[in-house]
Design an enzyme around this catalytic site. Structure first.
Site, PDB file in Angstrom:
ATOM      1  CE1 TYR A   1      39.916  51.840  33.777  1.00  0.00           C
ATOM      2  CE2 TYR A   1      38.476  51.233  31.935  1.00  0.00           C
ATOM      3  CZ  TYR A   1      39.381  50.879  32.923  1.00  0.00           C
ATOM      4  OH  TYR A   1      39.756  49.577  33.059  1.00  0.00           O
TER       5      TYR A   1
ATOM      6  CE  LYS B   1      44.489  49.417  33.708  1.00  0.00           C
ATOM      7  NZ  LYS B   1      45.553  48.583  33.132  1.00  0.00           N
TER       8      LYS B   1
HETATM    9  C1  HXC Z   1      31.989  41.022  41.049  1.00  0.00           C
HETATM   10  C2  HXC Z   1      33.942  39.816  41.302  1.00  0.00           C
HETATM   11  C3  HXC Z   1      33.923  39.453  39.903  1.00  0.00           C
HETATM   12  C4  HXC Z   1      32.840  39.945  39.113  1.00  0.00           C
HETATM   13  C5  HXC Z   1      35.672  38.587  40.837  1.00  0.00           C
HETATM   14  N1  HXC Z   1      35.035  39.241  41.807  1.00  0.00           N
HETATM   15  N2  HXC Z   1      35.031  38.702  39.658  1.00  0.00           N
HETATM   16  N3  HXC Z   1      32.985  40.586  41.848  1.00  0.00           N
HETATM   17  N4  HXC Z   1      31.917  40.723  39.729  1.00  0.00           N
HETATM   18  N5  HXC Z   1      32.771  39.658  37.822  1.00  0.00           N
HETATM   19  C6  HXC Z   1      35.415  39.318  43.202  1.00  0.00           C
HETATM   20  C7  HXC Z   1      35.326  37.947  43.833  1.00  0.00           C
HETATM   21  O1  HXC Z   1      34.008  37.654  44.206  1.00  0.00           O
HETATM   22  C8  HXC Z   1      36.246  38.095  45.036  1.00  0.00           C
HETATM   23  O2  HXC Z   1      35.617  38.809  46.080  1.00  0.00           O
HETATM   24  C9  HXC Z   1      37.335  39.014  44.509  1.00  0.00           C
HETATM   25  O3  HXC Z   1      36.771  39.690  43.361  1.00  0.00           O
HETATM   26  C10 HXC Z   1      38.561  38.260  44.117  1.00  0.00           C
HETATM   27  O4  HXC Z   1      38.186  37.296  43.149  1.00  0.00           O
HETATM   28  P1  HXC Z   1      39.134  36.046  42.816  1.00  0.00           P
HETATM   29  O5  HXC Z   1      38.607  35.382  41.625  1.00  0.00           O
HETATM   30  O6  HXC Z   1      39.340  35.260  44.051  1.00  0.00           O
HETATM   31  O7  HXC Z   1      40.512  36.769  42.551  1.00  0.00           O
HETATM   32  P2  HXC Z   1      41.660  36.387  41.590  1.00  0.00           P
HETATM   33  O8  HXC Z   1      41.687  34.926  41.292  1.00  0.00           O
HETATM   34  O9  HXC Z   1      42.863  36.989  42.145  1.00  0.00           O
HETATM   35  O10 HXC Z   1      41.256  37.120  40.231  1.00  0.00           O
HETATM   36  C11 HXC Z   1      41.508  38.439  40.038  1.00  0.00           C
HETATM   37  C12 HXC Z   1      40.456  39.024  39.114  1.00  0.00           C
HETATM   38  C13 HXC Z   1      40.339  38.226  37.837  1.00  0.00           C
HETATM   39  C14 HXC Z   1      40.820  40.471  38.838  1.00  0.00           C
HETATM   40  C15 HXC Z   1      39.113  38.997  39.861  1.00  0.00           C
HETATM   41  O11 HXC Z   1      39.303  38.754  37.006  1.00  0.00           O
HETATM   42  C16 HXC Z   1      41.604  38.165  37.081  1.00  0.00           C
HETATM   43  O12 HXC Z   1      42.589  37.614  37.537  1.00  0.00           O
HETATM   44  N6  HXC Z   1      41.687  38.717  35.885  1.00  0.00           N
HETATM   45  C17 HXC Z   1      42.933  38.739  35.154  1.00  0.00           C
HETATM   46  C18 HXC Z   1      42.703  38.953  33.730  1.00  0.00           C
HETATM   47  C19 HXC Z   1      41.922  40.165  33.452  1.00  0.00           C
HETATM   48  O13 HXC Z   1      40.943  40.512  34.113  1.00  0.00           O
HETATM   49  N7  HXC Z   1      42.255  40.824  32.407  1.00  0.00           N
HETATM   50  C20 HXC Z   1      41.445  41.929  31.970  1.00  0.00           C
HETATM   51  C21 HXC Z   1      42.326  43.016  31.651  1.00  0.00           C
HETATM   52  S1  HXC Z   1      41.533  43.893  30.369  1.00  0.00           S
HETATM   53  P3  HXC Z   1      34.862  38.055  47.321  1.00  0.00           P
HETATM   54  O14 HXC Z   1      34.371  39.185  48.148  1.00  0.00           O
HETATM   55  O15 HXC Z   1      33.770  37.235  46.696  1.00  0.00           O
HETATM   56  O16 HXC Z   1      35.916  37.218  47.993  1.00  0.00           O
HETATM   57  C22 HXC Z   1      41.439  45.412  30.896  1.00  0.00           C
HETATM   58  C23 HXC Z   1      40.840  46.281  29.836  1.00  0.00           C
HETATM   59  C24 HXC Z   1      40.741  47.697  30.243  1.00  0.00           C
HETATM   60  O17 HXC Z   1      41.816  45.748  31.969  1.00  0.00           O
HETATM   61  C25 HXC Z   1      39.796  48.406  29.288  1.00  0.00           C
HETATM   62  C26 HXC Z   1      40.404  49.579  28.615  1.00  0.00           C
HETATM   63  C27 HXC Z   1      39.498  50.227  27.595  1.00  0.00           C
END
Ligand code: HXC
Length: 268
Positions: free
Chosen positions: A149, A164
């Site tokens: 994407y 990305k």
């Molecule tokens: C809306 C969201 C949200 C959600 C977080 N936020 N989750 N907003 N919907 N589901 C917002 C929060 O409200 C906050 O904004 C801001 O994002 C930061 O959130 P935090 O939780 O404080 O940040 P952090 O702890 O740094 O977490 C980062 C993250 C988290 C990206 C939000 O999901 C994470 O760390 N994920 C790591 C693992 C991951 O996601 N892996 C997936 C990779 S798979 P506000 O405004 O409220 O302060 C992938 C597949 C690709 O990428 C697909 C290919 C086909």
């Protein structure tokens, strides 16, 4: 012993996001191919488990808890890898953050969180690894895990897709800059892969799973090992003349997008 077993003897690679999913699979495949693997990520317990699996398989591994958003921590990660294993041969930018959300309602912090991890983090790690390779005067390979994407877009992924796409542009730019140093940079773009993280985030229900599969001409998810095998190809000497490229590993998913409502032709 397969030929791949000897492909990376004594070489050292840093794998970010190495505590789970595709990152762990790449780390274990590198270890099985003779490499020493430094896994980095935010959750020490997950990194420790990858290292345990590496050791169990007879490979050398080291866990270095790191937030890739912090450039100083990233420099310290590379320094630790070199201190422990003697040199660096490459890097896998696999750490990612993602959540599906309408872009119009995404908060600035939500945008920043994903762009910081994916784009800024990949740049900080790439920069640190390239500087180390330049100092050593040795060739190396840097691989980034992106998503298709990045070029075709997908609703709900504006932060991740933009980040990305930035990683792809970074890869192409630095591939040209760093080719004279013998440093290659490439990307892989995995399609839907059977990992716990992606499954929970992107196809949590049977219905969602079926919907994803209906868009994959190959009719199945990738295994983490299949993605890792492609990663190892691009990191290794068989790809010595490949740089600035992106290899898609998606079972035909993006080419088979259902513009006219189907991915198959009657009779096939
Ligand atoms: C809306 C969201 C949200 C959600 C977080 N936020 N989750 N907003 N919907 N589901 C917002 C929060 O409200 C906050 O904004 C801001 O994002 C930061 O959130 P935090 O939780 O404080 O940040 P952090 O702890 O740094 O977490 C980062 C993250 C988290 C990206 C939000 O999901 C994470 O760390 N994920 C790591 C693992 C991951 O996601 N892996 C997936 C990779 S798979 P506000 O405004 O409220 O302060 C992938 C597949 C690709 O990428 C697909 C290919 C086909």
């Amino acid at each position: 012993m397969t030929p791949a077993t000897q492909e990376f003897p004594g070489r050292t690679y840093v794998v970010t996001g190495g505590g789970s999913g595709i990152g762990r699979a790449i780390a274990l495949a590198l270890g099985a191919a003779g490499a020493r693997v430094v896994v980095a990520g935010r959750t020490p317990g997950k990194l420790a488990e990858t290292v345990r699996l590496l050791h169990e398989a007879g490979a050398q591994g080291l866990a270095v808890p790191t937030d890739v958003r912090d450039p100083e921590a990233v420099d310290a990660l590379v320094a630790r890898a070199v201190d422990h294993f003697g040199a660096l041969d490459g890097l896998v930018n696999n750490a990612a953050g993602n959540f599906v959300t309408p872009g119009i309602d995404l908060s600035p912090n939500g945008w920043r969180a994903v762009v910081d991890i994916v784009l800024n983090g990949s740049f900080f790690c790439t920069r640190a690894a390239a500087r180390q390779l330049r100092e050593q005067g040795t060739p190396g390979a840097i691989l980034s895990v992106i998503a298709t994407y990045a070029w075709h877009g997908h609703p709900g992924t504006v932060h991740s897709a933009a980040a990305k796409a930035g990683v792809l542009a970074m890869t192409r730019t630095l591939a040209v800059e760093l080719a004279p140093l013998g440093i290659r940079l490439n990307c892989i773009a995995p399609g839907p892969t059977e990992t716990e993280g992606a499954g929970a985030a992107l196809w949590a229900t049977q219905e969602a799973r079926a919907a994803v599969l209906s868009g994959v001409p190959a009719g199945r998810f990738a295994t983490p090992r299949e993605i890792a095998d492609t990663a190892l190809f691009l990191l290794g000497d068989r790809a010595a003349y490949v740089t600035g490229e992106c290899l898609t590993v998606d079972g035909g998913q993006w080419l088979g997008k259902q513009v006219y409502g189907r991915t198959t032709v009657p009779g096939v």
